[in-house]
Design an enzyme around this catalytic site. Sequence first.
Site, PDB file in Angstrom:
ATOM      1  N   ARG A  38       0.855  -1.187   0.000  1.00 12.59           N
ATOM      2  CA  ARG A  38       0.000   0.000   0.000  1.00 12.59           C
ATOM      3  C   ARG A  38       0.888   1.232   0.000  1.00 12.59           C
ATOM      4  O   ARG A  38       1.803   1.337   0.805  1.00 12.59           O
ATOM      5  CB  ARG A  38      -0.863  -0.071   1.263  1.00 12.59           C
ATOM      6  CG  ARG A  38      -1.840   1.023   1.426  1.00 12.59           C
ATOM      7  CD  ARG A  38      -2.681   0.794   2.664  1.00 12.59           C
ATOM      8  NE  ARG A  38      -2.070   1.344   3.855  1.00 12.59           N
ATOM      9  CZ  ARG A  38      -2.730   1.754   4.936  1.00 12.59           C
ATOM     10  NH1 ARG A  38      -4.054   1.648   4.967  1.00 12.59           N
ATOM     11  NH2 ARG A  38      -2.125   2.253   5.971  1.00 12.59           N
ATOM     12  N   ASP A  77       1.857  -1.313  12.227  1.00  9.61           N
ATOM     13  CA  ASP A  77       2.152  -1.905  10.918  1.00  9.61           C
ATOM     14  C   ASP A  77       2.438  -3.392  11.099  1.00  9.61           C
ATOM     15  O   ASP A  77       3.477  -3.771  11.656  1.00  9.61           O
ATOM     16  CB  ASP A  77       3.357  -1.187  10.287  1.00  9.61           C
ATOM     17  CG  ASP A  77       3.599  -1.653   8.862  1.00  9.61           C
ATOM     18  OD1 ASP A  77       3.747  -2.882   8.656  1.00  9.61           O
ATOM     19  OD2 ASP A  77       3.632  -0.812   7.955  1.00  9.61           O
ATOM     20  N   ASP A  84       5.771  -4.775   9.584  1.00  7.65           N
ATOM     21  CA  ASP A  84       6.953  -4.356  10.351  1.00  7.65           C
ATOM     22  C   ASP A  84       7.032  -5.095  11.678  1.00  7.65           C
ATOM     23  O   ASP A  84       8.111  -5.482  12.130  1.00  7.65           O
ATOM     24  CB  ASP A  84       6.918  -2.846  10.611  1.00  7.65           C
ATOM     25  CG  ASP A  84       7.203  -2.022   9.357  1.00  7.65           C
ATOM     26  OD1 ASP A  84       7.466  -2.637   8.293  1.00  7.65           O
ATOM     27  OD2 ASP A  84       7.151  -0.786   9.435  1.00  7.65           O
ATOM     28  N   THR A 130      -0.992   7.701  -0.804  1.00 13.36           N
ATOM     29  CA  THR A 130      -2.296   7.651  -1.501  1.00 13.36           C
ATOM     30  C   THR A 130      -3.210   6.565  -0.914  1.00 13.36           C
ATOM     31  O   THR A 130      -4.408   6.549  -1.190  1.00 13.36           O
ATOM     32  CB  THR A 130      -2.088   7.334  -2.985  1.00 13.36           C
ATOM     33  OG1 THR A 130      -1.512   6.009  -3.080  1.00 13.36           O
ATOM     34  CG2 THR A 130      -1.139   8.329  -3.650  1.00 13.36           C
TER      35      THR A 130
HETATM   36  C1  PRP Z   1      -0.701  -3.858   5.067  1.00 18.43           C
HETATM   37  C2  PRP Z   1      -1.605  -5.025   5.413  1.00 18.43           C
HETATM   38  C3  PRP Z   1      -2.565  -5.064   4.256  1.00 18.43           C
HETATM   39  C4  PRP Z   1      -2.731  -3.595   3.932  1.00 18.43           C
HETATM   40  C5  PRP Z   1      -4.027  -3.122   4.517  1.00 18.43           C
HETATM   41  O1  PRP Z   1       0.239  -4.254   4.144  1.00 18.43           O
HETATM   42  O2  PRP Z   1      -0.900  -6.224   5.616  1.00 18.43           O
HETATM   43  O3  PRP Z   1      -2.086  -5.777   3.140  1.00 18.43           O
HETATM   44  O4  PRP Z   1      -1.624  -2.909   4.541  1.00 18.43           O
HETATM   45  O5  PRP Z   1      -4.321  -1.835   4.150  1.00 18.43           O
HETATM   46  P1  PRP Z   1      -5.564  -1.478   3.240  1.00 18.43           P
HETATM   47  O6  PRP Z   1      -6.731  -2.241   3.742  1.00 18.43           O
HETATM   48  O7  PRP Z   1      -5.712   0.022   3.460  1.00 18.43           O
HETATM   49  O8  PRP Z   1      -5.238  -1.796   1.808  1.00 18.43           O
HETATM   50  P2  PRP Z   1       1.384  -3.283   3.605  1.00 18.43           P
HETATM   51  O9  PRP Z   1       0.943  -2.615   2.333  1.00 18.43           O
HETATM   52  O10 PRP Z   1       1.842  -2.376   4.705  1.00 18.43           O
HETATM   53  O11 PRP Z   1       2.544  -4.278   3.196  1.00 18.43           O
HETATM   54  P3  PRP Z   1       3.398  -5.285   4.110  1.00 18.43           P
HETATM   55  O12 PRP Z   1       2.510  -6.451   4.443  1.00 18.43           O
HETATM   56  O13 PRP Z   1       4.531  -5.657   3.220  1.00 18.43           O
HETATM   57  O14 PRP Z   1       3.853  -4.548   5.337  1.00 18.43           O
HETATM   58  N1  URA Z   2      -1.597  -1.776   7.465  1.00 19.89           N
HETATM   59  C1  URA Z   2      -1.144  -2.135   8.686  1.00 19.89           C
HETATM   60  O1  URA Z   2      -0.194  -2.936   8.790  1.00 19.89           O
HETATM   61  N2  URA Z   2      -1.740  -1.617   9.779  1.00 19.89           N
HETATM   62  C2  URA Z   2      -2.775  -0.760   9.700  1.00 19.89           C
HETATM   63  O2  URA Z   2      -3.294  -0.335  10.744  1.00 19.89           O
HETATM   64  C3  URA Z   2      -3.234  -0.376   8.421  1.00 19.89           C
HETATM   65  C4  URA Z   2      -2.639  -0.916   7.324  1.00 19.89           C
END
Ligand code: PRP
Ligand code: URA
Length: 211
Positions: free
Chosen positions: A103, A201, A204, A107
């Site tokens: 994500r 997150d 992370d 944006t």
């Molecule tokens: C996080 C999470 C989802 C997304 C949720 O992933 O694991 O995939 O954000 O957000 P949304 O509902 O607003 O789309 P991220 O994009 O941070 O990637 P990651 O798993 O690599 O940390």
């Molecule tokens: N992605 C995450 O990992 N945590 C949140 O709260 C939202 C998006």
Amino acid sequence: MRVIVADHPLITHKLTMLRDKTTPSSTFRTLTDELMTLLAYEATRDVRVIPHRIETPVAPTEGVVLAEPHPLIVPILRAGLGMLDGLLRLMPSAETGFLGMVRDETTLQPSVYAERLPANLTGRQCYVLDPMLATGGSLIAAIEFMFERGATDVTSVCLLGSPEGVAAVEKAVADRDVTLVLGALDEKLNEHGYIVPGLGDAGDRLYGVAG
Ligand code: PRP
Ligand code: URA
């Protein structure tokens, strides 16, 4: 769309530890795995089975085995990977497809950076794993991806969801056969698109801060 919010003290107990900002990554990974196993009970309630005849040491009897084609589990990278083993352990004959999504934190739009899914998902029961349902953008894109490949039966499992994300997924999937299983439905999203109270997150916290 069917929405199931798990209502079980053990799940809430483990989510509380997961949310705690002092919980280290190693414990966070263990809790994520355990939570997936607990949520699997609801998520697989409608998994397809066929009758199977066996003999116990005492008598013949009819049980069931998973129907073919076996279910497909799709963790959304990165964070969904933390949930994969918890479900595979219960359905070792399931296959796994991978979808890498990230994500854009400005944006809030998701993009796909990796994809390794069967080309044809017709007749497959698909289980999409992602701990966080925030705006819903990532999950909607993942579900669309699978419907484009012929899937008709998708269950998504998220540890935490926001009301905004649930409403967005509900609107996007309309009356298609989608089930959403949540460990908890949180209060809201904040101005950065993070779930409140949430857990921060998830990627992370599972694997360390990505560069
Ligand atoms: C996080 C999470 C989802 C997304 C949720 O992933 O694991 O995939 O954000 O957000 P949304 O509902 O607003 O789309 P991220 O994009 O941070 O990637 P990651 O798993 O690599 O940390
Ligand atoms: N992605 C995450 O990992 N945590 C949140 O709260 C939202 C998006």
